[in-house]
Every structure is written in C-alpha cells, then in structure tokens.
Design a protein around this motif. Structure first.
Motif, PDB file in Angstrom:
ATOM      1  N   CYS A  74       0.837  -1.207   0.000  1.00 53.66           N
ATOM      2  CA  CYS A  74       0.000   0.000   0.000  1.00 53.66           C
ATOM      3  C   CYS A  74       0.868   1.252   0.000  1.00 53.66           C
ATOM      4  O   CYS A  74       0.628   2.193  -0.764  1.00 53.66           O
ATOM      5  CB  CYS A  74      -0.962  -0.007   1.187  1.00 53.66           C
ATOM      6  N   GLN A 103      -6.649   5.638  -4.859  1.00 52.90           N
ATOM      7  CA  GLN A 103      -7.026   4.268  -4.504  1.00 52.90           C
ATOM      8  C   GLN A 103      -6.015   3.214  -4.943  1.00 52.90           C
ATOM      9  O   GLN A 103      -6.325   2.021  -4.995  1.00 52.90           O
ATOM     10  CB  GLN A 103      -8.420   3.928  -5.044  1.00 52.90           C
ATOM     11  N   THR A 106      -5.637   0.523  -2.210  1.00 52.53           N
ATOM     12  CA  THR A 106      -6.694  -0.482  -2.076  1.00 52.53           C
ATOM     13  C   THR A 106      -6.538  -1.590  -3.111  1.00 52.53           C
ATOM     14  O   THR A 106      -6.906  -2.734  -2.869  1.00 52.53           O
ATOM     15  CB  THR A 106      -8.094   0.159  -2.217  1.00 52.53           C
ATOM     16  N   LYS A 115      -9.629   0.529   2.933  1.00 53.78           N
ATOM     17  CA  LYS A 115     -10.945   0.890   2.406  1.00 53.78           C
ATOM     18  C   LYS A 115     -10.942   2.365   2.034  1.00 53.78           C
ATOM     19  O   LYS A 115     -10.208   3.169   2.608  1.00 53.78           O
ATOM     20  CB  LYS A 115     -12.040   0.616   3.442  1.00 53.78           C
ATOM     21  N   MET A 123      -8.402   7.204   2.138  1.00 55.18           N
ATOM     22  CA  MET A 123      -8.230   5.791   2.493  1.00 55.18           C
ATOM     23  C   MET A 123      -8.095   5.673   4.003  1.00 55.18           C
ATOM     24  O   MET A 123      -7.457   6.494   4.652  1.00 55.18           O
ATOM     25  CB  MET A 123      -6.974   5.225   1.832  1.00 55.18           C
ATOM     26  N   LYS A 125      -7.591   2.487   7.210  1.00 54.25           N
ATOM     27  CA  LYS A 125      -7.281   1.088   7.489  1.00 54.25           C
ATOM     28  C   LYS A 125      -6.883   0.943   8.951  1.00 54.25           C
ATOM     29  O   LYS A 125      -6.721   1.938   9.659  1.00 54.25           O
ATOM     30  CB  LYS A 125      -6.133   0.594   6.599  1.00 54.25           C
TER      31      LYS A 125
END
Length: 200
Positions: A74, A103, A106, A115, A123, A125
């Motif tokens: 990520c 994104q 993700t 998410k 985002m 998490k």
C-alpha cells in the motif's frame, strides 16, 4: 557535608510486542469489530473484518485486519507518500493532508485491507491502535477478544507457544510469504497444523 549523587539515566529497554493471531480460536462474536470503532481517531469506523470461512458448511469464522507488512504494498504504491510507517512497524492510515484519493493502495494490498471513503476522498485502514500500542497498551481488538484469537505478546511469549505445540519453524508462523512476505503481525494455526481440534 552534602553529597550530590550523579544522575543515573534509566535504560530504555522497551519490550517489543506483536499482535498474535490464532485464527482457529475465533468464535464469531465480533467483539473485535465493536472495539475497533471505539479506538481513538477511528471516528466510529470499523477497520477490521470478520469473515465466514465456509458459510454453507459450518460456522467457522476468522478475523482479518492489517498485517502491517515490513515492506507494505500500500505504501509502495502511494504516489503522494500519504501512508506512513511508524517506528514500531505499524503501517498507518493515509494522511488527510496528503491522500489524493487515487485508490492505488486499495488495489495493491494483497489482503484487501485498505478501504476508501468516497465522501471524504480518503483511504482508511487498521493502524494497530497506534495511540495505544506505541505505549505498549494492547490494541482495542486484542483487549476485548474473549477466545484469545487476538493477543498482544512479546517475542518470548510467542516462542513459548511455539515450543508448547512442538511444530517446526516452517509450519509454525505464516506471513503468507507467497503474497507479501514478512509482516509485523504473527498468524498461527497450531491446532489445524497438528491435526487436532483446539480452542485457547
């Protein structure tokens, strides 16, 4: 005569702990999900998940949260460097002031964890409850788990568990190496790997 003792600095020997997961212990109570929404800074958003493993066959469930990869996909995929890695190894949510809503994170995560909030264009998490864990306080999910699926343990305590189950190194710990390599969260399945039914 007065003696002045020299100041002695305390050695900072902080024991590093890890989130330790024994997935087979999960009883599907979802206490971890409720606790996650109460963590500071989460704005009552759930950042963990509980999945039904075989919904048409049995009631086995398993928790899934960020494994905090040592070299997280990520963060590597973020063009804005919005995903920071804390000195403890925790991979944090995207910074509000940097996230551009592309994104990439993700899509890049092999575990499907980050998410995207379309309303906030951001985002989010699991950040391992960094406000707690940086001070060696267990993350909210582990602090409420009634079945010891989620535990906050030292390396020594994890080693003791490993010795208790008498499994070799290759079978004991999985970081799902075929996906992302080393992680800061330890995932173990001793009962399943031994072919025994195990709870706690």
């Amino acid at each position: 005569m007065t003696f002045i003792m020299p100041e002695v600095k305390e050695e900072q020997t902080k024991t590093r702990r890890k989130l330790y997961m024994e997935l087979e212990n999960c009883i599907g109570c979802r206490s971890c999900l409720s606790a996650c929404t109460q963590c500071g800074g989460h704005e009552e958003k759930n950042r963990n998940y509980v999945y039904d493993v075989n919904p048409l066959v049995n009631r086995q469930t398993m928790p899934l949260m960020c494994l905090h990869c040592v070299d997280p996909a990520c963060a590597r995929s973020c063009p804005a460097q919005a995903i920071q890695i804390h000195e403890t190894g925790a991979v944090l949510s995207a910074l509000v002031e940097k996230c551009i809503g592309c994104q990439n994170c993700t899509i890049a995560c092999p575990y499907g964890i980050p998410k995207f909030d379309e309303e906030e264009n951001l985002m989010y998490k699991c950040d391992l409850c960094i406000d707690r864990t940086k001070d060696d306080i267990p993350p909210m999910c582990a602090s409420v788990c009634p079945s010891n699926t989620l535990q906050w343990l030292t390396e020594e305590e994890i080693a003791e568990k490993k010795q208790k189950h008498e499994l070799d190194n290759d079978k004991w710990v999985t970081s799902l190496p075929h996906l992302e390599g080393e992680t800061h969260v330890t995932v173990n399945l001793p009962g399943i790997l031994q072919g025994t039914t195990k709870l706690f």
